[in-house]
Design a protein around this motif. Structure first.
Motif, PDB file in Angstrom:
ATOM      1  N   ILE A  62       4.877  -6.370 -25.494  1.00  0.00           N
ATOM      2  CA  ILE A  62       4.079  -5.562 -24.567  1.00  0.00           C
ATOM      3  C   ILE A  62       2.633  -5.632 -25.044  1.00  0.00           C
ATOM      4  N   ARG A  63       1.739  -5.953 -24.137  1.00  0.00           N
ATOM      5  CA  ARG A  63       0.309  -6.024 -24.447  1.00  0.00           C
ATOM      6  C   ARG A  63      -0.339  -4.714 -23.990  1.00  0.00           C
ATOM      7  N   VAL A  64      -1.048  -4.040 -24.900  1.00  0.00           N
ATOM      8  CA  VAL A  64      -1.696  -2.769 -24.611  1.00  0.00           C
ATOM      9  C   VAL A  64      -3.208  -2.992 -24.585  1.00  0.00           C
ATOM     10  N   VAL A  65      -3.836  -2.680 -23.451  1.00  0.00           N
ATOM     11  CA  VAL A  65      -5.274  -2.888 -23.272  1.00  0.00           C
ATOM     12  C   VAL A  65      -5.933  -1.628 -22.753  1.00  0.00           C
ATOM     13  N   GLN A  66      -7.219  -1.538 -23.026  1.00  0.00           N
ATOM     14  CA  GLN A  66      -8.031  -0.472 -22.453  1.00  0.00           C
ATOM     15  C   GLN A  66      -9.057  -1.129 -21.545  1.00  0.00           C
ATOM     16  N   ARG A  67      -9.171  -0.596 -20.342  1.00  0.00           N
ATOM     17  CA  ARG A  67     -10.135  -1.124 -19.374  1.00  0.00           C
ATOM     18  C   ARG A  67     -11.294  -0.146 -19.285  1.00  0.00           C
ATOM     19  N   TYR A  68     -12.479  -0.705 -19.113  1.00  0.00           N
ATOM     20  CA  TYR A  68     -13.692   0.099 -19.083  1.00  0.00           C
ATOM     21  C   TYR A  68     -14.323   0.062 -17.700  1.00  0.00           C
ATOM     22  N   PRO A  69     -15.111   1.085 -17.361  1.00  0.00           N
ATOM     23  CA  PRO A  69     -15.740   1.156 -16.031  1.00  0.00           C
ATOM     24  C   PRO A  69     -16.599  -0.067 -15.705  1.00  0.00           C
ATOM     25  N   ASN A  70     -17.136  -0.739 -16.724  1.00  0.00           N
ATOM     26  CA  ASN A  70     -17.973  -1.909 -16.475  1.00  0.00           C
ATOM     27  C   ASN A  70     -17.141  -3.160 -16.185  1.00  0.00           C
ATOM     28  N   GLY A  71     -15.809  -3.008 -16.093  1.00  0.00           N
ATOM     29  CA  GLY A  71     -14.940  -4.121 -15.765  1.00  0.00           C
ATOM     30  C   GLY A  71     -14.397  -4.871 -16.963  1.00  0.00           C
ATOM     31  N   ARG A  72     -14.893  -4.547 -18.133  1.00  0.00           N
ATOM     32  CA  ARG A  72     -14.418  -5.238 -19.334  1.00  0.00           C
ATOM     33  C   ARG A  72     -13.087  -4.650 -19.782  1.00  0.00           C
ATOM     34  N   GLU A  73     -12.413  -5.414 -20.604  1.00  0.00           N
ATOM     35  CA  GLU A  73     -11.097  -5.028 -21.093  1.00  0.00           C
ATOM     36  C   GLU A  73     -11.021  -5.374 -22.570  1.00  0.00           C
ATOM     37  N   MET A  74     -10.356  -4.526 -23.347  1.00  0.00           N
ATOM     38  CA  MET A  74     -10.165  -4.803 -24.766  1.00  0.00           C
ATOM     39  C   MET A  74      -8.683  -4.649 -25.104  1.00  0.00           C
ATOM     40  N   GLN A  75      -8.131  -5.679 -25.725  1.00  0.00           N
ATOM     41  CA  GLN A  75      -6.757  -5.564 -26.193  1.00  0.00           C
ATOM     42  C   GLN A  75      -6.745  -4.651 -27.407  1.00  0.00           C
ATOM     43  N   LEU A  76      -5.934  -3.606 -27.349  1.00  0.00           N
ATOM     44  CA  LEU A  76      -5.812  -2.693 -28.478  1.00  0.00           C
ATOM     45  C   LEU A  76      -4.792  -3.227 -29.482  1.00  0.00           C
ATOM     46  N   TYR A  77      -3.640  -3.657 -28.972  1.00  0.00           N
ATOM     47  CA  TYR A  77      -2.597  -4.212 -29.830  1.00  0.00           C
ATOM     48  C   TYR A  77      -1.453  -4.723 -28.961  1.00  0.00           C
ATOM     49  N   ARG A  78      -0.508  -5.369 -29.622  1.00  0.00           N
ATOM     50  CA  ARG A  78       0.734  -5.789 -28.981  1.00  0.00           C
ATOM     51  C   ARG A  78       1.871  -5.009 -29.634  1.00  0.00           C
ATOM     52  N   VAL A  79       2.898  -4.738 -28.846  1.00  0.00           N
ATOM     53  CA  VAL A  79       4.108  -4.114 -29.365  1.00  0.00           C
ATOM     54  C   VAL A  79       5.194  -5.184 -29.299  1.00  0.00           C
ATOM     55  N   SER A  80       5.730  -5.549 -30.456  1.00  0.00           N
ATOM     56  CA  SER A  80       6.706  -6.626 -30.591  1.00  0.00           C
ATOM     57  C   SER A  80       8.062  -6.052 -30.982  1.00  0.00           C
ATOM     58  N   PRO A  81       9.103  -6.905 -31.017  1.00  0.00           N
ATOM     59  CA  PRO A  81      10.420  -6.409 -31.436  1.00  0.00           C
ATOM     60  C   PRO A  81      10.346  -5.710 -32.799  1.00  0.00           C
ATOM     61  N   GLY A  82      11.002  -4.577 -32.872  1.00  0.00           N
ATOM     62  CA  GLY A  82      10.993  -3.797 -34.105  1.00  0.00           C
ATOM     63  C   GLY A  82       9.793  -2.875 -34.215  1.00  0.00           C
ATOM     64  N   GLU A  83       9.026  -2.750 -33.119  1.00  0.00           N
ATOM     65  CA  GLU A  83       7.845  -1.883 -33.116  1.00  0.00           C
ATOM     66  C   GLU A  83       7.913  -0.893 -31.962  1.00  0.00           C
ATOM     67  N   SER A  84       7.069   0.128 -32.065  1.00  0.00           N
ATOM     68  CA  SER A  84       6.929   1.137 -31.025  1.00  0.00           C
ATOM     69  C   SER A  84       5.456   1.302 -30.696  1.00  0.00           C
ATOM     70  N   CYS A  85       5.187   1.927 -29.576  1.00  0.00           N
ATOM     71  CA  CYS A  85       3.815   2.094 -29.104  1.00  0.00           C
ATOM     72  C   CYS A  85       3.224   3.400 -29.648  1.00  0.00           C
ATOM     73  N   VAL A  86       2.171   3.281 -30.461  1.00  0.00           N
ATOM     74  CA  VAL A  86       1.542   4.462 -31.046  1.00  0.00           C
ATOM     75  C   VAL A  86       0.913   5.338 -29.964  1.00  0.00           C
ATOM     76  N   LEU A  87       0.395   4.747 -28.893  1.00  0.00           N
ATOM     77  CA  LEU A  87      -0.171   5.570 -27.814  1.00  0.00           C
ATOM     78  C   LEU A  87       0.908   6.395 -27.129  1.00  0.00           C
TER      79      LEU A  87
END
Length: 182
Positions: A62-87
């Motif tokens: 799972i790819r976790v990204v944050q999108r900004y009002p200016n249209g840009r996007e930043m990948q925060l992290y990926r969640v892979s097997p054996g992991e959970s989403c901190v958000l």
């Protein structure tokens, strides 16, 4: 997967920390979790949506990204097997909405723990609680080390509220805290 014992075994295989927690903890998680299979490209969660559960990723990414009002996007992290989403854990503990978007990069299998069950496990099961808290220790430093394309990192960007940790980080200049209302 309708067999809680088989799901508990898969959780133990994918999550070494939870395997060490013992069979009772894994069986309790498996009996409360909802097994999901998600196709690649599916949005798992989106900004300003409530958290529907705590994912234990068994396969896929799972790819976790944050999108900004200016249209840009930043990948925060990926969640892979054996992991959970901190958000997800942050939103569930703080009863807040997601500040980011998560999309299945590949086909994903996960055990999703519903919100009330998640909170109950955190309170009642010390092994599970330690696992959840370890997520913050693993992910928070990497989130704070990223440069943010839309400007300074704000507390709201992390989706975690304004507790003592964030006040301390603000005092030392690692994040911008919201200004008090006058």
């Amino acid at each position: 997967m309708s067999d809680p014992a088989a799901l508990a075994e898969r959780i133990g295989t994918a999550f070494p920390t939870l395997a060490l927690a013992g069979r009772r903890t894994r069986e309790r998680i498996a009996s409360r979790a909802i097994f999901r299979q998600v196709a690649a490209g599916t949005q798992m969660f989106g900004e300003r949506q409530p958290c529907s559960g705590f994912p234990l990723v068994l396969s896929g990414n799972i790819r976790v990204v944050q999108r900004y009002p200016n249209g840009r996007e930043m990948q925060l992290y990926r969640v892979s097997p054996g992991e959970s989403c901190v958000l997800s854990s942050s939103c569930l503990l703080g009863r807040t909405q997601y500040p980011a978007t998560g999309t299945a990069e590949t086909d994903v299998e996960l055990a999703g723990i519903p919100p009330d069950e998640f909170r109950e496990l955190v309170v009642e099961d010390s092994s599970f609680r330690e696992y959840v808290l370890s997520l913050f220790g693993e992910r928070l430093p990497s989130l704070l080390s990223r440069s943010v394309p839309a400007g300074p990192l704000a507390v709201a960007d992390l989706g975690c509220g304004d507790g003592p940790l964030f006040a301390a980080l603000s005092r030392v200049g690692l994040i911008d805290a919201p200004r008090p209302a006058r």
